[in-house]
Every structure is written in structure tokens, then in C-alpha cells.
Design a protein around this motif. Structure first.
Motif, PDB file in Angstrom:
ATOM      1  N   TRP A  26       1.017  -1.691  -0.211  1.00  0.00           N
ATOM      2  CA  TRP A  26      -0.557  -0.007   0.103  1.00  0.00           C
ATOM      3  C   TRP A  26       0.708   0.990   0.126  1.00  0.00           C
ATOM      4  O   TRP A  26       0.412   2.643  -0.482  1.00  0.00           O
ATOM      5  CB  TRP A  26      -0.823   0.075   1.508  1.00  0.00           C
ATOM      6  CG  TRP A  26      -0.258   0.388   2.682  1.00  0.00           C
ATOM      7  CD1 TRP A  26       0.682  -0.807   2.979  1.00  0.00           C
ATOM      8  CD2 TRP A  26       0.071   1.376   3.348  1.00  0.00           C
ATOM      9  NE1 TRP A  26       0.688  -0.145   4.302  1.00  0.00           N
ATOM     10  CE2 TRP A  26       0.742   1.002   4.290  1.00  0.00           C
ATOM     11  CE3 TRP A  26       0.125   2.369   3.191  1.00  0.00           C
ATOM     12  CZ2 TRP A  26       1.106   2.220   5.190  1.00  0.00           C
ATOM     13  CZ3 TRP A  26      -0.241   3.580   4.116  1.00  0.00           C
ATOM     14  CH2 TRP A  26       0.619   3.059   5.161  1.00  0.00           C
ATOM     15  N   TRP A 223      -2.781   4.779   2.116  1.00  0.00           N
ATOM     16  CA  TRP A 223      -3.887   3.464   2.277  1.00  0.00           C
ATOM     17  C   TRP A 223      -5.535   3.387   1.742  1.00  0.00           C
ATOM     18  O   TRP A 223      -5.855   2.431   1.312  1.00  0.00           O
ATOM     19  CB  TRP A 223      -4.090   3.560   4.179  1.00  0.00           C
ATOM     20  CG  TRP A 223      -4.673   2.616   4.836  1.00  0.00           C
ATOM     21  CD1 TRP A 223      -3.904   1.160   5.305  1.00  0.00           C
ATOM     22  CD2 TRP A 223      -6.165   2.557   5.685  1.00  0.00           C
ATOM     23  NE1 TRP A 223      -4.762   0.190   5.518  1.00  0.00           N
ATOM     24  CE2 TRP A 223      -5.969   0.973   5.987  1.00  0.00           C
ATOM     25  CE3 TRP A 223      -7.283   3.095   5.457  1.00  0.00           C
ATOM     26  CZ2 TRP A 223      -7.259   0.236   6.519  1.00  0.00           C
ATOM     27  CZ3 TRP A 223      -8.401   2.326   5.851  1.00  0.00           C
ATOM     28  CH2 TRP A 223      -8.075   1.270   6.729  1.00  0.00           C
ATOM     29  N   ALA A 226      -5.431   1.864  -1.531  1.00  0.00           N
ATOM     30  CA  ALA A 226      -4.482   0.343  -1.291  1.00  0.00           C
ATOM     31  C   ALA A 226      -4.655  -0.530  -2.702  1.00  0.00           C
ATOM     32  O   ALA A 226      -6.081   0.031  -2.715  1.00  0.00           O
ATOM     33  CB  ALA A 226      -3.709   0.591  -0.165  1.00  0.00           C
TER      34      ALA A 226
END
Length: 247
Positions: A26, A223, A226
Motif C-alpha cells: 500500500w 492507505w 491501496a
């Protein structure tokens, strides 16, 4: 006569694509650095654009501020929000599409522009117009305006999260990312004022402290987008159509 019911089940993605998607990390240091650069440059460009427009129409602006304050506030809010939506929104989209190819440029820019206009109209533009009426320096006003738009991120975060809803399973966390940015940005702003008093820093220094929050926002961005969380909407629709046609 017997009737049969055909149930169309949503096809599962192949094990190969799941493995390939989940195995990709990620974290992307290059994209993180570009996110910091884009948002940092926007921090510098947007105030300059506002001041430049002010000087280009200085006489008309002064007359408008004196005689029609409400209209002056509306125009200032439109200019500021347009700069925020076009400059920052477009630059962010150009980076986000590296992780979310199906993200619509128009939708992302509108998701940035509309809440930014609300922030400018209610908070920033009135202060800028009052500064113009007094003949004050508007550079600091527009600079603070960008910071306020940055730390008042929950409103923008909610709007942008809806734009990510169809593309990431973690779309709701984008709102959380902006709340964290809001809290950290506000704390850094207050820290800047405290250091200004303690260390006799120049008056322009405190508004720059919340820029550190961009790093926090950048980590959240990586994140939320990701590879393991991003949905390939076009592929899912194509798989559904192919599966339905085969029945």
C-alpha cells in the motif's frame, strides 16, 4: 409447465487477480512525495492567485467592497473556491488516478470545489473583503484561507469520500483522514502561535505550521487507495455482463 428461475450470482474475481492485487504494497514513497509537493505548491499558488487577481482589478475591487460588500464576498468566494477546486482538485486527481484509474476528474473536482466554496463564503471571503476595505494586506488573508480550508477538512472529506465510494472499499476512511488532518492542523496552528510568542517568530510563520498535516493526509491517502482496497468497477460490470450472457 415447469418454470425455472435463473439466479445471477456476482462472479468472483479470479484467484490470480486477488493474489496480485493483495500482494502489492500500500505504501508508495514516490506518490507520497508527489502528494506532499502538489499540496505544498498549492499552498503557495492559491494565495498568490488571489492577490494577483486583486491587483489586476484593484480599482474595481475597492469600489465594489465599499458599495456592495455582499457581492464582493460572493465574488471573492467564487474566485477562491475555483482556485481551490481547479488547482488543488485537478492536481490531486492526476495523482489519485494512478491508484484509482476509474476516478472521474469532473466528480473529484466538484467534490473539492463545492465544499471549498462553502468554506470561503462563510469564513474566508468576509475576512478578505474587510481587509480590502481597510487597505490591508490580503496575502496573509488568502494564506490563512488555504490553511482554514485545509484544517476544515471534514466538510471536504465527506464530499470527496462520496466520490471514492464506488472505487475503494475504504472510502469512508477518507472522511476519517480529513478529521485527523483537521485535528492535527488545528493543533499545529496553535503551536505556531505559541512558538511565535515564545521565540518571537514573524507573523507570517504560524499559518505555515499546519502544512505538516499534509504528510498525515498523504499517508491516509495511500492507505485508502491501496491496491487491496481499490475496486475495478469496469471489470466487475464486464464480468457481470459476460456471466449473464453465458446463462
Amino acid at each position: 409447465m415447469e418454470t425455472s428461475t435463473v439466479r445471477i450470482e456476482r462472479p468472483r474475481r479470479s484467484a490470480l487477480s486477488d493474489t496480485d492485487n493483495g500482494s502489492r504494497p500500500w505504501w508508495d514513497g514516490r506518490l507520497f512525495g508527489r502528494w506532499l509537493a502538489v499540496n505544498g505548491v498549492a499552498f503557495l499558488v492559491i494565495p498568490v492567485v488571489g492577490v494577483l487577481l486583486e491587483h489586476l482589478a484593484s480599482k474595481a475591487t475597492e469600489s465594489l467592497v465599499r458599495d456592495h460588500r455582499a457581492l464582493a464576498v460572493l465574488i471573492t468566494a467564487l474566485v477562491g473556491a475555483a482556485a481551490y477546486g481547479v488547482i488543488l482538485g485537478r492536481w490531486q486527481w492526476r495523482l489519485l488516478r494512478r491508484r484509482v484509474p476509474g476516478l472521474s476528474r469532473r466528480r473529484w473536482m466538484l467534490a473539492t470545489l463545492v465544499p471549498a466554496f462553502a468554506v470561503w463564503l462563510l469564513v474566508i471571503a468576509p475576512v478578505a473583503v474587510d481587509a480590502l476595505a481597510r487597505g490591508g494586506d490580503t496575502l496573509s488573508v488568502f494564506g490563512n484561507g488555504f490553511v482554514q480550508a485545509l484544517v476544515l477538512g471534514p466538510l471536504i472529506g465527506l464530499s470527496q469520500a462520496t466520490a471514492l465510494r464506488a472505487h475503494s472499499t475504504r472510502w469512508a476512511w477518507w472522511l476519517a483522514a480529513n478529521v485527523v488532518t483537521y485535528v492535527s492542523g488545528s493543533a499545529l496552528y496553535e503551536l505556531g502561535h505559541w512558538l511565535q510568542d515564545a521565540l518571537s517568530l514573524p507573523g507570517w510563520a504560524p499559518p505555515y505550521f499546519p502544512v505538516v498535516a499534509i504528510a498525515i493526509h498523504g499517508a491516509w491517502m495511500l492507505w485508502v487507495t491501496a491496491p487491496a482496497a481499490v475496486r475495478d468497477v469496469e471489470r466487475e460490470l464486464a464480468d457481470l455482463e459476460a456471466h449473464a450472457a453465458a446463462l
